[in-house]
Every structure is written in structure tokens, then in C-alpha cells.
Design a protein around this motif. Structure first.
Motif, mmCIF file in Angstrom:
data_model
loop_
_atom_site.group_PDB
_atom_site.id
_atom_site.type_symbol
_atom_site.label_atom_id
_atom_site.label_comp_id
_atom_site.label_asym_id
_atom_site.label_seq_id
_atom_site.Cartn_x
_atom_site.Cartn_y
_atom_site.Cartn_z
ATOM 1 N N ASP A 58 0.809 -1.215 0.000
ATOM 2 C CA ASP A 58 0.000 0.000 0.000
ATOM 3 C C ASP A 58 0.842 1.264 0.000
ATOM 4 N N GLY A 59 2.079 1.168 -0.510
ATOM 5 C CA GLY A 59 2.913 2.346 -0.530
ATOM 6 C C GLY A 59 4.129 2.163 -1.408
ATOM 7 N N PRO A 60 4.994 3.178 -1.457
ATOM 8 C CA PRO A 60 6.187 3.080 -2.291
ATOM 9 C C PRO A 60 7.238 2.170 -1.658
ATOM 10 N N ILE A 61 8.208 1.787 -2.456
ATOM 11 C CA ILE A 61 9.353 1.042 -1.924
ATOM 12 C C ILE A 61 10.157 1.982 -1.030
ATOM 13 N N LEU A 62 10.509 1.484 0.133
ATOM 14 C CA LEU A 62 11.257 2.284 1.094
ATOM 15 C C LEU A 62 12.696 1.793 1.185
ATOM 16 N N TYR A 63 13.605 2.726 1.468
ATOM 17 C CA TYR A 63 15.017 2.390 1.617
ATOM 18 C C TYR A 63 15.566 2.984 2.907
ATOM 19 N N GLY A 64 16.512 2.274 3.497
ATOM 20 C CA GLY A 64 17.204 2.826 4.641
ATOM 21 C C GLY A 64 18.153 3.935 4.207
ATOM 22 N N ARG A 70 21.963 3.688 -3.725
ATOM 23 C CA ARG A 70 22.929 2.661 -4.150
ATOM 24 C C ARG A 70 22.261 1.303 -4.333
ATOM 25 N N PHE A 71 21.271 1.020 -3.527
ATOM 26 C CA PHE A 71 20.578 -0.267 -3.601
ATOM 27 C C PHE A 71 19.212 -0.065 -4.266
ATOM 28 N N THR A 72 18.781 -1.098 -4.987
ATOM 29 C CA THR A 72 17.471 -1.060 -5.629
ATOM 30 C C THR A 72 16.740 -2.360 -5.370
ATOM 31 N N LEU A 73 15.546 -2.242 -4.828
ATOM 32 C CA LEU A 73 14.706 -3.414 -4.615
ATOM 33 C C LEU A 73 13.706 -3.520 -5.760
ATOM 34 N N SER A 74 13.554 -4.726 -6.268
ATOM 35 C CA SER A 74 12.527 -4.984 -7.277
ATOM 36 C C SER A 74 11.782 -6.258 -6.885
ATOM 37 N N ARG A 75 10.632 -6.435 -7.512
ATOM 38 C CA ARG A 75 9.769 -7.541 -7.097
ATOM 39 C C ARG A 75 9.135 -8.205 -8.299
ATOM 40 N N ASP A 76 9.049 -9.526 -8.229
ATOM 41 C CA ASP A 76 8.275 -10.306 -9.183
ATOM 42 C C ASP A 76 7.075 -10.834 -8.407
ATOM 43 N N ALA A 77 5.936 -10.207 -8.608
ATOM 44 C CA ALA A 77 4.751 -10.555 -7.831
ATOM 45 C C ALA A 77 4.255 -11.963 -8.135
ATOM 46 N N VAL A 78 4.418 -12.400 -9.363
ATOM 47 C CA VAL A 78 3.946 -13.732 -9.742
ATOM 48 C C VAL A 78 4.741 -14.806 -9.009
#
Length: 119
Positions: A58-64, A70-78
């Protein structure tokens, strides 16, 4: 029950890149959050793990603060899989990286994988 299987990690020189992945399996109706924390060496079990990055339903990707930019989170929902692309690694990024998922309002943690950045 949900299982988390991590891959990636290892040893890299300062300035290098690594990619972590974490796949969740089991009976999952809804993923509320999925992401990464880390624990640096020398920190006892009572020390809180440091937040790295997280996807939220329910929101954007958050980073510390330490990894933003420098870091990137991505997701494969399937596949119920998240990836953490880590660029510009620094020795202070050395830690055990743990994947976690809030699936159906239950939090699960992975076993962790070591990332070591040499100077």
C-alpha cells in the motif's frame, strides 16, 4: 507455513555490485510487505537488525538511509520474489542480509546470507 529461500551474496571489493534474491513459497494469500534487513558483524542477537529496503502493498518502496541511492529493490509478484541490486558497495555494507515477508499478517524471516565487502 511460508518458506523463504535466498540466493546471492558473497565477497566483493569496495565499489562492486552484488544481487540478492529471495523467493517465498507456501500458502500465501496476500503479501503485505517483503524486503531486507541486515545485521553487521559483532552485533549481538539483542541488537536490532538494520532496515535496508522494503516493498509494501500500500505504498512506495522504502530504503534505509545508509543504502538509498545505491541499492534497488525490485519484485516479481507472480513468483513472490524480491531482488536487491546492490551497487557501489562499501565495507560498511558488510553484514548478514535477511529477507523477510509479511504474508497474511504473519512475519517470516530467512536464514540470512553473508555479504562481505573488502576495502
Amino acid at each position: 507455513q511460508v518458506q523463504l529461500v535466498q540466493s546471492g551474496g558473497g565477497l566483493v571489493q569496495s565499489g562492486g555490485s552484488l544481487r540478492l534474491s529471495c523467493a517465498a513459497s507456501g500458502s500465501i494469500s496476500k503479501v503485505y510487505t517483503m524486503g531486507w534487513h541486515r545485521q553487521a558483524p559483532g552485533q549481538g542477537p539483542g541488537k536490532q537488525r538494520e532496515f535496508v529496503a522494503q516493498f509494501s502493498s500500500d505504498g512506495p518502496i522504502l530504503y534505509g538511509d545508509a543504502v538509498r541511492g545505491r541499492f534497488t529493490l525490485s519484485r516479481d509478484a507472480v513468483k513472490n520474489t524480491v531482488y536487491l541490486q546492490m551497487n557501489g558497495l562499501k565495507p560498511e555494507d558488510t553484514a548478514v542480509y535477511y529477507c523477510n515477508i509479511n504474508a497474511d499478517l504473519t512475519l517470516y524471516w530467512s536464514q540470512g546470507t553473508q555479504v562481505t565487502v573488502s576495502s
